[in-house]
Design a protein around this motif. Structure first.
Motif, PDB file in Angstrom:
ATOM      1  N   GLU A 394      27.545  42.767   8.451  1.00 50.92           N
ATOM      2  CA  GLU A 394      27.834  43.406   7.894  1.00 50.92           C
ATOM      3  C   GLU A 394      28.470  44.349   8.526  1.00 50.92           C
ATOM      4  N   THR A 403      29.124  41.176   0.623  1.00 49.40           N
ATOM      5  CA  THR A 403      28.152  41.030   1.496  1.00 49.40           C
ATOM      6  C   THR A 403      27.942  39.898   0.317  1.00 49.40           C
ATOM      7  N   SER A 435      32.911  41.532   5.624  1.00 51.70           N
ATOM      8  CA  SER A 435      31.336  40.909   6.321  1.00 51.70           C
ATOM      9  C   SER A 435      32.452  39.685   6.721  1.00 51.70           C
TER      10      SER A 435
END
Length: 621
Positions: A394, A403, A435
């Motif tokens: 992340e 995420t 992410s």
């Protein structure tokens, strides 16, 4: 003595009363003149300032001019109210209302002419310093040399002489002929005990609570939907607060005998409800004008800080380059040659970003060795990803992180093995706002065919940083902005984009704030003669100098800080709502802006308190 000489002497005799009005008018003329200097500067247009910013300065000049009209109109009306007794005495001496109107017209024109000329002269005196400030704030490419602004002088002179002429004409025309007894007695006539309507008092509290609650609780797009209703509700609530709720609170305090009879509280609170009622419109105007100033500057400063911070945080490398194959080799060579030309030494890395189709969307996957090479480039620790392990990375402070979605998905290898994510790490190693996954090198070889591939390069400068800007300036126009990303130069560009907006917003905010302080000053000095007589009578009963200073300090403090406190609360709520709309935290910037304005108001309070107390003491003691 001629009639014109008589009007001129009137201005000289009342110079104390006219001082704040004159200085504030001079300040507005100077600010307008300053904008005109920038607008007509021969080197400004095309020297790093965008067309929108140039137009913005023209529009800002118009806003300041229009605001000046209402400010001067209000100020002049306040002075006329304070001179009722003087007009009554003049009428007793045989002066007609027509002559009084002519006198008011001439007086205002004398002040207007002096304020306009003085404002232009002050603008010329500080012109070089203002141009130097403009160079730094506007982040221009070249210098703004001093020039004699003939066009700016003519525009300012004609605009403000015309403004003062029409206001003088308008004010003298609407000057009403009150009865002689009304003019002579002036403020001595009883107005009756102010009373607060219970229904309106409750309504004030309900409207303020409802407006604040709605503004603070609204999220994202809802902020736009509730903005107008909240502004209307809070505005009505603010007016009722000063006219009803404040009077009710003071009345309740007066019923508390222990509090009311303590020390000099009786003298302070005996006519405070009258003052709150009389000053309600002034307090309301000051609170709303100050709120606009706080909100405008806080928003501009907050968004500028947030966008610049976002631009600097998006890419940890000095330079980066992305390509899908077109002109890749040519562009990379161009970057390396520019670095060599400016004697900039840098470590560099290259990798292939691969995208894979998942159950819900496409996702980027990097192998462990690539991740670690780029982590080392920016000084981050390397990671170990075992075979069969899947790590979610992340990006710190990313506003578009996905995420949670990645943690619910799995990666299917060609061998049929399904990798489940069990760990999340935070890293800037690869500058991707979304992410992504990192897997071991062995598992990376077993991934199915990617749906997309992108070549990614990064350079981190180790020596010759003074040449970084020159490299960026040379390459930025030649390479696509979406491919080539010089971090420091992009921050510079962002600062430059918002600099003109900040410059304009700051000037307008200062004009609004200075005007708000001037309104309070005018209102305070309108009651000066009444205060002198009141405290002169009380002094005969044993009022000490220390007690007098204490009462005047508290009285002035209430006048100055009641509307400003309300405005700070309004501004804090408005900036909180705007932070919800933009999803940027404006707490730090809001506290900074509100604190600076509060400190300025404190300094202004000490100056005015000293001057006011000195005049009352001279009459009383």
């Amino acid at each position: 003595m001629t009639f014109r000489k008589f009007a001129f002497n009137n201005v000289i005799r009342n110079i104390r009363l006219y001082a704040a009005y004159l200085l504030s008018s001079m300040f507005m003329v100077m600010v307008f003149f300053t904008f005109s200097i920038f607008s007509f500067h021969p080197d400004l247009n095309g020297n790093g300032m965008s067309t929108s910013a140039y137009i913005g300065m023209k529009v800002s000049s118009s806003i300041i001019f229009v605001f000046s009209f209402f400010f001067i109109l209000y100020s002049m009306s306040s002075f006329l109210q304070s001179r009722k007794k003087e007009f009554g005495l003049l009428m007793m001496q045989g002066m007609s209302m027509k002559q009084i109107r002519s006198m008011v017209f001439l007086e205002n024109m004398v002040i207007g002419l002096f304020a306009t000329i003085s404002g232009i002269v002050l603008g010329l005196v500080f012109a070089k310093a203002i141009l130097l400030l403009g160079e730094n704030v506007l982040i221009l490419n070249g210098k703004l040399n001093f020039y004699f602004p003939i066009q700016a002088i003519l525009l300012t002179l004609v605009a403000f002489i015309a403004l003062f002429f029409f206001i003088s004409l308008f004010v003298s025309y609407i000057l009403r002929s009150n009865k002689l007894i009304t003019l002579i007695k002036g403020n001595e006539m009883s107005k009756g005990e102010p009373k607060a309507n219970i229904f309106l008092t409750l309504l004030a509290a309900i409207l303020l609570v409802a407006g604040y609650g709605t503004a603070v609780l609204a999220e994202r797009d809802m902020v736009i939907n509730v903005m107008i209703p909240v502004i209307v509700i809070v505005s009505i609530g603010t007016y009722l607060f000063f006219t009803q709720l404040s009077v009710y609170i003071i009345k309740r305090l007066k019923t508390k005998k222990k509090f009311f009879w303590k020390n000099t509280n009786m003298i302070l609170f005996s006519d405070l409800s009258f003052r709150m009622k009389d000053n309600a419109r002034t307090f309301f105007m000051v609170a709303m004008v100050s709120t606009v100033a706080f909100s405008a500057i806080g928003t501009l400063y907050g968004f500028q800080s947030a966008f610049i911070k976002d631009a600097s945080n998006k890419n940890p490398y000095t330079f980066s380059y992305e390509s899908y194959g077109e002109n890749e080799e040519h562009d990379v060579q161009l970057i390396n040659k520019a670095l060599q030309k400016e004697k900039v030494k840098a470590n560099s890395e290259h990798m292939m970003w691969t995208s894979y189709e998942m159950s819900t969307d496409w996702t980027l996957i990097a192998k462990e060795s690539d991740f670690n090479r780029f982590a080392k480039l920016i000084g981050e620790d390397s990671i170990e990803v075992e075979e069969g392990q899947l790590v979610v990375v992340e990006y710190p402070d990313s506003s578009i992180s996905n995420t949670e979605e990645l943690m619910k998905q799995s990666v299917e290898l060609k061998s049929g093995i399904s990798l489940q994510p069990k760990e999340v790490i935070v890293s800037k190693a690869l500058p991707e706002q979304y992410s992504y996954y990192v897997i071991s090198d062995l598992d990376y070889e077993n991934l199915p065919k990617p749906i997309d591939e992108m070549s990614f390069y990064a350079w981190q400068v180790t020596d010759g940083e003074e040449g970084v800007f020159a490299v960026s300036e040379e390459l930025y126009p030649q390479l696509n902005d979406y491919q080539f990303k010089p971090t420091e130069y992009r921050v510079y560009v962002k600062k430059k984009q918002y600099a003109s907006v900040m410059f304009v917003g700051l000037f307008i905010g200062i004009v609004f704030f200075v005007s708000a302080g001037s309104f309070l000053y005018f209102r305070l000095y309108m009651d000066l003669e009444e205060d002198k007589q009141k405290f002169k009578s009380i002094a005969k009963m044993g009022l000490t100098e220390r007690e007098l200073k204490k009462i005047l300090s508290r009285q002035t403090m209430i006048l100055f800080f009641t509307p400003i406190t309300v405005a700070i609360i309004h501004g804090a709520v408005a900036l909180t709502a705007l932070s919800h709309l933009s999803e940027f935290s404006l707490v730090k910037e809001s506290v900074t802006v509100l604190s600076v304005f509060f400190i300025i108001q404190v300094l202004y309070f000490f100056i005015v308190r000293y001057l006011y107390t000195k005049q009352v003491k001279a009459e009383v003691l």
